[in-house]
Design an enzyme around this catalytic site. Structure first.
Site, mmCIF file in Angstrom:
data_model
loop_
_atom_site.group_PDB
_atom_site.id
_atom_site.type_symbol
_atom_site.label_atom_id
_atom_site.label_comp_id
_atom_site.label_asym_id
_atom_site.label_seq_id
_atom_site.Cartn_x
_atom_site.Cartn_y
_atom_site.Cartn_z
ATOM 1 N N HIS A 1 0.822 -1.213 0.000
ATOM 2 C CA HIS A 1 0.000 0.000 0.000
ATOM 3 C C HIS A 1 0.856 1.263 0.000
ATOM 4 O O HIS A 1 0.437 2.285 -0.543
ATOM 5 C CB HIS A 1 -0.924 0.017 1.226
ATOM 6 C CG HIS A 1 -2.165 -0.796 1.056
ATOM 7 N ND1 HIS A 1 -3.398 -0.245 0.790
ATOM 8 C CD2 HIS A 1 -2.364 -2.140 1.103
ATOM 9 C CE1 HIS A 1 -4.302 -1.207 0.697
ATOM 10 N NE2 HIS A 1 -3.695 -2.371 0.888
ATOM 11 N N HIS B 1 1.306 -8.354 5.648
ATOM 12 C CA HIS B 1 0.353 -8.367 4.525
ATOM 13 C C HIS B 1 -0.914 -9.172 4.825
ATOM 14 O O HIS B 1 -2.012 -8.761 4.446
ATOM 15 C CB HIS B 1 1.010 -8.873 3.237
ATOM 16 C CG HIS B 1 0.102 -8.784 2.038
ATOM 17 N ND1 HIS B 1 -0.409 -7.583 1.592
ATOM 18 C CD2 HIS B 1 -0.397 -9.729 1.204
ATOM 19 C CE1 HIS B 1 -1.172 -7.797 0.527
ATOM 20 N NE2 HIS B 1 -1.178 -9.087 0.285
#
Length: 626
Positions: free
Chosen positions: A127, A243
């Site tokens: 991200h 993640h």
């Protein structure tokens, strides 16, 4: 994992991943959730007097976080991580190697201009990964400010050498390895081709506790869209896996490689899925010599999330699809379920005053068997003041009948009929690849490959690289033209097609590394092109600002500030629409401010619009002369 006493030889490390600062920051109810929880995480670090904080990626939810998000992050880091408490460990490795991409290639607590009490080490996630013309990310801003140590960055697509940060406290030595997020398929291929190397200390390599931080798919999302644990070296002692959002923080042993894996999970609910419903924790890792102990710390400021599934077909005594009032009965049944979940959430909150008042509620209803869903919007109105997510409390879905697969047909309706939050994750590049693999021959790609186009579309969607697709097409077109010139191909369409399709494109498909390099080069050109546009727009805005400031100042000096303010606002507005404006529109926009039409037309000529490259290019433009 044995009982360890804290002493001068024991490292205490606070571990967290996937904090996602800024997630839903504009939501009136959930907007501050990530900031409050990040504050709690650093508060735990300070109270436990940890040696350092280790973050496993995705500190920020957006690649380009807002000013509010960055400000809140800096505020928390300065509040908890700066102070007079001395740092008790030393770094033995070459910091110029560990932080070679930084303008300040040394750990922040050794900077004589800073007073750091708790160093923070972090890799980047998918991200908040580096992007833009200079390949920077939000972590680089924090690193440059001396608030955080960004490590584990790799820019090569050919070979990755992971050099550890070597830490020592008393007689305990830790080799800290990190690898920031890389597209899973690329990293998978690099592991298979033996292109990833973890470097080890030359002296007493068996005396180090080897800690590896990674941010990739752990669960299998496709043939190569994840990283198997057996790819990692067996000399590692503990892997911190970021993640994945489900909290599995208790270290589990990989029987084959003999190392342990801890998966802290996210500290905020970003999808209403079963994995997010697990209680959120961070970890306090104690390391002494080669021994470790993981202490779980429950996060108290995380919003309560309750989730339940209902299968209507499992209640034949309650619901008959032939009954005309069955929909009302289903609605009443769902309301009863939601009330029970709300009561359960309220009981949990009563024991914790720091928890947000409104919980997250999710009821998934399987209406397979001839049932009809009721109005979700009308249902949600009843819980506007009691639930943090009233608009998506109810999720209706039904199982599809299994049919024989026909590879020649691709039904996009089936692909996207269920939301991603329900466990079905679709990636942009996968859709592009599937589309072209099943498309008719007349719309098949000739110059580009499906993979290259998929990555360009991904950059366009996720990173807002607006020139990504155009630059990839132009780059490949130029390369194809050079290929044809070198082979002295006749300027006949059939021969060109044969050379391009049969020979050139097939050779590129086999050479995946070359294709990766092409996509990377095209993305670099796109970022550079965007930067040039920004400079030109800024220059034209400044020029117009000066021109406006010189004109129309009136009879006194008092009018100068007002004139400059208007000019600045006008320049901004024109910069945004510079590519599509014409001189008439620019001239008419000034008439209401006291200038004549003639003056407007004259002054508008001083504006230099940004040049837009021609997009309609043909491969025939580069054909060799005969």
């Amino acid at each position: 994992r044995v009982l360890l006493r804290d002493d001068e030889d024991t490292f205490k490390i606070l571990i967290a991943t996937d904090i996602h600062l800024g997630y839903l920051e504009k939501d009136p109810v959930r907007g501050n959730d990530t900031f409050v929880t990040f504050d709690e995480i650093l508060d735990h670090a300070q109270k436990n007097e940890v040696d350092f904080v280790l973050l496993g990626g995705d500190l920020f939810h957006e690649n380009k976080p807002s000013r509010k998000t960055v400000h809140s992050c800096v505020e928390s880091l300065r509040k908890y991580c700066m102070g007079d408490r001395p740092v008790q460990f030393e770094i033995l490795s070459d910091q110029a190697v560990n932080f070679h991409y930084s303008k300040f290639p040394w750990v922040n607590y050794q900077d004589r201009n800073l007073n750091i009490s708790i160093p923070v080490f972090s890799i980047h996630g998918n991200h908040d990964d580096p992007t833009g013309a200079d390949a920077l990310c939000a972590l680089d801003i924090l690193s440059c400010a001396g608030l955080l140590n960004h490590f584990g960055r790799s820019t090569s697509v050919e070979k990755i050498d992971i050099s550890p940060i070597l830490l020592r406290k008393g007689r305990t030595k830790i080799a800290l390895y990190g690898l920031g997020a890389i597209p899973d398929e690329r990293l998978y291929r690099m592991f298979v081709n033996k292109q990833v190397t973890m470097l080890r200390p030359k002296e007493d390599e068996d005396s180090w506790f080897n800690l590896f931080v990674i941010h990739q798919n752990r669960s299998k999302h496709g043939a190569t869209n994840y990283i198997p644990e057996q790819f990692l070296d067996d000399f590692i002692n503990l892997v911190v896996w970021g993640h994945e959002h489900e909290c599995k923080i208790t270290p589990s042993q990989n029987e084959r490689q003999c190392f342990y894996v801890t998966q802290p999970g996210s500290s905020v609910v970003t999808s209403l899925s079963p994995g997010e419903a697990v209680k959120k924790h961070i970890g306090l890792l104690h390391v002494k010599g080669k021994k470790m102990k993981m202490q779980k710390i429950a996060l108290e400021t995380v919003r309560t999330f309750r989730m339940e599934d209902v299968v209507l077909a499992d209640h034949p005594d309650l619901f008959n699809p032939d009954n005309p009032k069955v929909t009302l009965a289903i609605q009443a049944f769902c309301m009863e379920k939601v009330e029970l979940m709300l009561d359960d959430a309220e009981r949990e909150r009563l024991g914790n005053s720091r928890q947000p008042e409104k919980p997250l509620i999710r009821l998934r209803v399987d209406y397979t068997g001839g049932f009809e869903p009721f109005s979700v919007h009308r249902f949600s109105q009843k819980y506007m003041d009691r639930v943090a997510n009233p608009k998506d409390i109810i999720c209706f879905f039904r199982h599809r009948e299994q049919k024989e697969k026909n590879d020649s047909d691709l039904n996009f309706g089936k692909l996207v009929s269920r939301p991603a939050s329900e466990g079905m994750t679709l990636r942009v590049e996968d859709l592009v690849k599937q589309y072209f693999q099943t498309a008719e021959k007349k719309v098949q790609l000739s110059l580009l490959t499906e993979r290259g186009m998929g990555e360009a579309v991904q950059e366009f969607v996720d990173k807002e690289e607006k020139d990504a697709i155009e630059e990839l097409v132009k780059f490949q077109l130029e390369k194809t033209q050079r290929f044809l010139k070198e082979r002295r191909t006749d300027a006949e369409e059939e021969k060109i097609d044969e050379e391009v399709v049969r020979k050139f494109r097939e050779s590129r498909k086999k050479n995946t590394e070359e294709e990766d390099e092409e996509v990377r080069e095209a993305m670099t050109r796109a970022r550079a092109h965007r930067s040039e546009d920004a400079v030109l727009v800024a220059a034209s805005s400044d020029e117009e600002l000066m021109d406006t400031g010189m004109r129309g100042t009136g009879d006194s000096d008092d009018s100068l500030p007002a004139t400059l303010n208007r000019g600045r606002g006008r320049a901004r507005g024109r910069a945004r629409g510079a590519r599509g404006q014409n001189s008439t529109a620019r001239g008419s926009s000034r008439r209401g401010r006291g200038s004549t039409s003639q003056e407007s037309a004259t002054s508008s000529r001083t504006y230099k619009p940004v040049a837009v490259p021609a997009k309609n290019m043909s491969i025939m433009d580069g054909r060799p002369s005969i």
